[in-house]
Scaffold this motif. Structure first.
Motif, PDB file in Angstrom:
ATOM      1  N   UNK A  59       0.855  -1.207   0.161  1.00  0.00           N
ATOM      2  CA  UNK A  59       0.039  -0.166   0.112  1.00  0.00           C
ATOM      3  C   UNK A  59       0.807   1.148   0.022  1.00  0.00           C
ATOM      4  N   UNK A  60       0.481   1.971   0.740  1.00  0.00           N
ATOM      5  CA  UNK A  60       1.201   3.436   1.180  1.00  0.00           C
ATOM      6  C   UNK A  60       2.252   3.545   1.935  1.00  0.00           C
ATOM      7  N   UNK A  61       2.715   2.429   2.345  1.00  0.00           N
ATOM      8  CA  UNK A  61       3.934   2.200   3.202  1.00  0.00           C
ATOM      9  C   UNK A  61       5.351   2.312   2.113  1.00  0.00           C
ATOM     10  N   UNK A  62       6.704   2.510   2.752  1.00  0.00           N
ATOM     11  CA  UNK A  62       7.535   2.075   2.032  1.00  0.00           C
ATOM     12  C   UNK A  62       7.677   0.864   1.533  1.00  0.00           C
ATOM     13  N   UNK A  63       8.329   0.845   0.473  1.00  0.00           N
ATOM     14  CA  UNK A  63       8.630  -0.694  -0.297  1.00  0.00           C
ATOM     15  C   UNK A  63      10.243  -0.636  -0.371  1.00  0.00           C
ATOM     16  N   UNK A  64      10.656  -1.134   0.562  1.00  0.00           N
ATOM     17  CA  UNK A  64      12.143  -1.381   0.797  1.00  0.00           C
ATOM     18  C   UNK A  64      12.415  -2.624   0.020  1.00  0.00           C
ATOM     19  N   UNK A  65      13.634  -3.306  -0.201  1.00  0.00           N
ATOM     20  CA  UNK A  65      14.078  -4.488  -0.476  1.00  0.00           C
ATOM     21  C   UNK A  65      14.419  -5.340   0.519  1.00  0.00           C
ATOM     22  N   UNK A  66      14.485  -4.859   1.825  1.00  0.00           N
ATOM     23  CA  UNK A  66      14.708  -5.852   2.865  1.00  0.00           C
ATOM     24  C   UNK A  66      13.806  -5.592   4.205  1.00  0.00           C
ATOM     25  N   UNK A  67      14.092  -6.305   5.214  1.00  0.00           N
ATOM     26  CA  UNK A  67      13.308  -6.023   6.349  1.00  0.00           C
ATOM     27  C   UNK A  67      11.897  -6.825   6.450  1.00  0.00           C
ATOM     28  N   UNK A  68      11.882  -7.847   5.686  1.00  0.00           N
ATOM     29  CA  UNK A  68      10.600  -8.700   5.821  1.00  0.00           C
ATOM     30  C   UNK A  68      10.700  -9.948   6.801  1.00  0.00           C
ATOM     31  N   UNK A  69      11.682  -9.895   7.559  1.00  0.00           N
ATOM     32  CA  UNK A  69      11.777 -11.099   8.615  1.00  0.00           C
ATOM     33  C   UNK A  69      10.925 -10.900   9.616  1.00  0.00           C
ATOM     34  N   UNK A  70      10.241 -11.862  10.417  1.00  0.00           N
ATOM     35  CA  UNK A  70       9.307 -11.613  11.497  1.00  0.00           C
ATOM     36  C   UNK A  70      10.168 -10.569  12.685  1.00  0.00           C
ATOM     37  N   UNK A  71      11.219 -10.649  12.914  1.00  0.00           N
ATOM     38  CA  UNK A  71      11.892  -9.850  13.966  1.00  0.00           C
ATOM     39  C   UNK A  71      11.771  -8.255  13.553  1.00  0.00           C
ATOM     40  N   UNK A  72      12.232  -8.139  12.130  1.00  0.00           N
ATOM     41  CA  UNK A  72      12.239  -6.588  11.575  1.00  0.00           C
ATOM     42  C   UNK A  72      10.752  -5.928  11.659  1.00  0.00           C
ATOM     43  N   UNK A  73       9.701  -6.913  11.344  1.00  0.00           N
ATOM     44  CA  UNK A  73       8.434  -6.617  11.245  1.00  0.00           C
ATOM     45  C   UNK A  73       8.017  -6.208  12.593  1.00  0.00           C
ATOM     46  N   UNK A  74       8.174  -6.965  13.555  1.00  0.00           N
ATOM     47  CA  UNK A  74       7.882  -6.908  14.924  1.00  0.00           C
ATOM     48  C   UNK A  74       8.433  -5.410  15.466  1.00  0.00           C
ATOM     49  N   UNK A  94      -4.498 -10.013  12.630  1.00  0.00           N
ATOM     50  CA  UNK A  94      -5.103 -11.084  11.656  1.00  0.00           C
ATOM     51  C   UNK A  94      -4.092 -11.855  10.709  1.00  0.00           C
ATOM     52  N   UNK A  95      -4.259 -12.933  10.611  1.00  0.00           N
ATOM     53  CA  UNK A  95      -3.552 -14.065  10.028  1.00  0.00           C
ATOM     54  C   UNK A  95      -2.025 -13.969  10.019  1.00  0.00           C
ATOM     55  N   UNK A  96      -1.416 -13.378   9.019  1.00  0.00           N
ATOM     56  CA  UNK A  96       0.245 -13.216   8.901  1.00  0.00           C
ATOM     57  C   UNK A  96       0.792 -12.422  10.007  1.00  0.00           C
ATOM     58  N   UNK A  97      -0.137 -11.793  10.588  1.00  0.00           N
ATOM     59  CA  UNK A  97       0.445 -10.629  11.778  1.00  0.00           C
ATOM     60  C   UNK A  97       0.368 -11.340  12.924  1.00  0.00           C
ATOM     61  N   UNK A  98       0.074 -12.805  12.922  1.00  0.00           N
ATOM     62  CA  UNK A  98       0.224 -13.498  13.968  1.00  0.00           C
ATOM     63  C   UNK A  98       1.614 -13.514  14.492  1.00  0.00           C
ATOM     64  N   UNK A  99       2.509 -14.179  13.781  1.00  0.00           N
ATOM     65  CA  UNK A  99       3.898 -13.987  14.174  1.00  0.00           C
ATOM     66  C   UNK A  99       4.798 -12.790  14.549  1.00  0.00           C
ATOM     67  N   UNK A 100       4.489 -11.489  13.971  1.00  0.00           N
ATOM     68  CA  UNK A 100       5.019 -10.450  14.149  1.00  0.00           C
ATOM     69  C   UNK A 100       4.466  -9.887  15.421  1.00  0.00           C
ATOM     70  N   UNK A 101       3.243 -10.259  15.927  1.00  0.00           N
ATOM     71  CA  UNK A 101       2.837  -9.593  16.998  1.00  0.00           C
ATOM     72  C   UNK A 101       3.175 -10.387  18.204  1.00  0.00           C
TER      73      UNK A 101
END
Length: 296
Positions: A59-74, A94-101
Motif C-alpha cells: 500500500x502506501x507504506x515504503x517498499x524497501x527491498x529488505x526487512x521482511x523477517x518476523x523480527x524486523x516487522x515486529x 489478523x492472519x500473517x500478523x500472528x508471528x510479528x505480533x
C-alpha cells in the motif's frame, strides 16, 4: 492517515481513527493494508484510541527491498509506538500478523497490554521451511470479468472472503488503469509477500504473558503432502520433508489447543466462519472482543 518513520528510508502508513482511552492497534494480514479495518476499527473508539498499521512493502507504506523477517516487522510495530509516544497498547492481529505480533509480545512484553488474534497463522515457520524446498506457487489468474473494473474486483473479493472490503482497502491494495478502470496489479513491492513468508520465524505463543483472546476458524493450514501438485514426481528426500512438515503442522495445532488452556488465554472457535472473521461473523467477533478488552 500519517506516515511513521521506523527505519532509515522506511515509513509506515498509520491510520488514526481517534477515540478515547488506551491505545488499540490493528495489524492486517498478508496482502492487506491497514484500511482493511476501516469499517471495523472505529467500532472500538468509545473505549480506545484506535490505530491501524500498514506493514512495509504494501500500500502506501515504503517498499524497501529488505526487512521482511518476523523480527524486523515486529520492531517496526515497536517503532510506531515510540513515534506515537505510546508506552503500552493492546493489539489486534489478523492472519500473517500472528508471528510479528507474538514476537512483539514476547520480546517487548512491557509494550503489550492485551492481544487479540483473529485467525492468525501459528505455523509460519513451517511455511518458511516448505518454501525452502518448493518454489512459490504462481499466482492464480483471475477471471477476466472479475478484473474488468474496480467494482468488479470489489465484488469478486467480497465473494471470495465472505464480506465486502472497505472502499479504501480496494483502492490502497490494488492499482487500476486511470483511463479504463481495469485492474492492473496488486499495490505492493513485487517480492513482499514471498519475503514475509520466507522470513517467518518460530514464535512462542505459550510465552505471551499478556491476556489473550484467540479467535479461530477450524480449518487445516496444511493439506496432505501427497495432494500437492507434482508430489509423485518429486525427489524422495523432498517428499519425506513434506511429510515431516505435515506431521509437524498437525502437532502444532495440538500444541495450540494446549496453549489456549492457559489461564491468560481465552480461545474461541468460530462456527461457520471464514478467514476474515470480522466480516463473516461480525456481531460475534465484535461482542467477544469488546467483552475481552473491557473485562478479561
Amino acid at each position: 492517515m500519517k506516515r511513521m518513520k521506523v527505519a532509515e528510508g522506511v515509513e509506515l502508513e498509520l491510520l488514526d481513527f481517534g477515540g478515547q482511552g488506551p491505545a488499540l492497534v490493528f495489524l492486517s494480514g498478508l496482502g492487506n493494508t491497514g484500511h482493511v479495518f476501516d469499517t471495523f476499527a472505529p467500532e472500538f473508539t468509545a473505549a480506545h484510541h484506535v490505530y491501524a498499521v500498514t506493514r512495509r512493502g504494501f500500500g502506501s507504506s515504503s517498499w524497501p527491498e529488505q526487512g521482511y523477517d518476523t523480527a524486523t516487522l515486529g520492531e517496526d510495530v515497536v517503532r510506531v509506538l515510540e513515534g506515537l509516544g505510546i508506552s503500552k497498547a493492546s493489539f489486534v492481529g489478523h492472519s500473517a500478523a500472528g508471528p510479528e505480533l507474538t514476537w512483539v509480545a514476547t520480546h517487548h512484553p512491557e509494550r503489550v497490554e492485551k492481544v487479540v488474534y483473529l485467525d492468525v497463522r501459528t505455523n509460519g515457520d513451517l511455511l518458511a521451511e516448505l518454501l525452502s524446498v518448493l518454489p512459490m506457487p504462481p499466482p492464480s489468474e483471475p477471471a477476466p470479468e472479475d478484473v474488468a473494473s474496480r467494482a468488479a474486483l470489489a465484488a469478486a473479493v467480497a465473494r471470495d472472503v465472505g464480506g465486502a472490503f472497505p472502499a479504501h482497502e480496494i483502492d490502497e491494495a490494488n492499482e487500476f488503469d486511470p483511463k479504463t478502470g481495469h485492474y492492473l496489479r496488486d499495490r505492493k513491492w513485487p517480492h513482499a509477500e514471498e519475503r514475509v513468508m520466507k522470513g517467518f520465524s518460530k514464535v512462542d505463543f505459550a510465552a505471551v504473558t499478556a491476556a489473550v483472546l484467540f479467535l479461530y476458524v477450524d480449518q487445516p493450514r496444511f493439506g496432505r503432502a501427497e495432494d500437492l501438485p507434482g508430489f509423485s514426481q518429486m525427489d524422495l528426500p523432498v517428499q519425506e520433508k513434506l511429510r515431516t512438515l505435515n506431521a509437524r503442522a498437525l502437532q502444532r495445532d495440538a500444541e495450540m489447543l494446549s496453549v489456549m488452556s492457559m489461564p491468560n488465554w481465552k480461545g474461541i472457535k468460530l462456527e461457520h466462519a471464514r478467514h476474515y472473521v470480522w466480516l463473516t461473523n461480525h456481531d460475534e467477533v465484535l461482542r467477544e472482543m469488546k467483552t475481552f478488552l473491557e473485562t478479561f
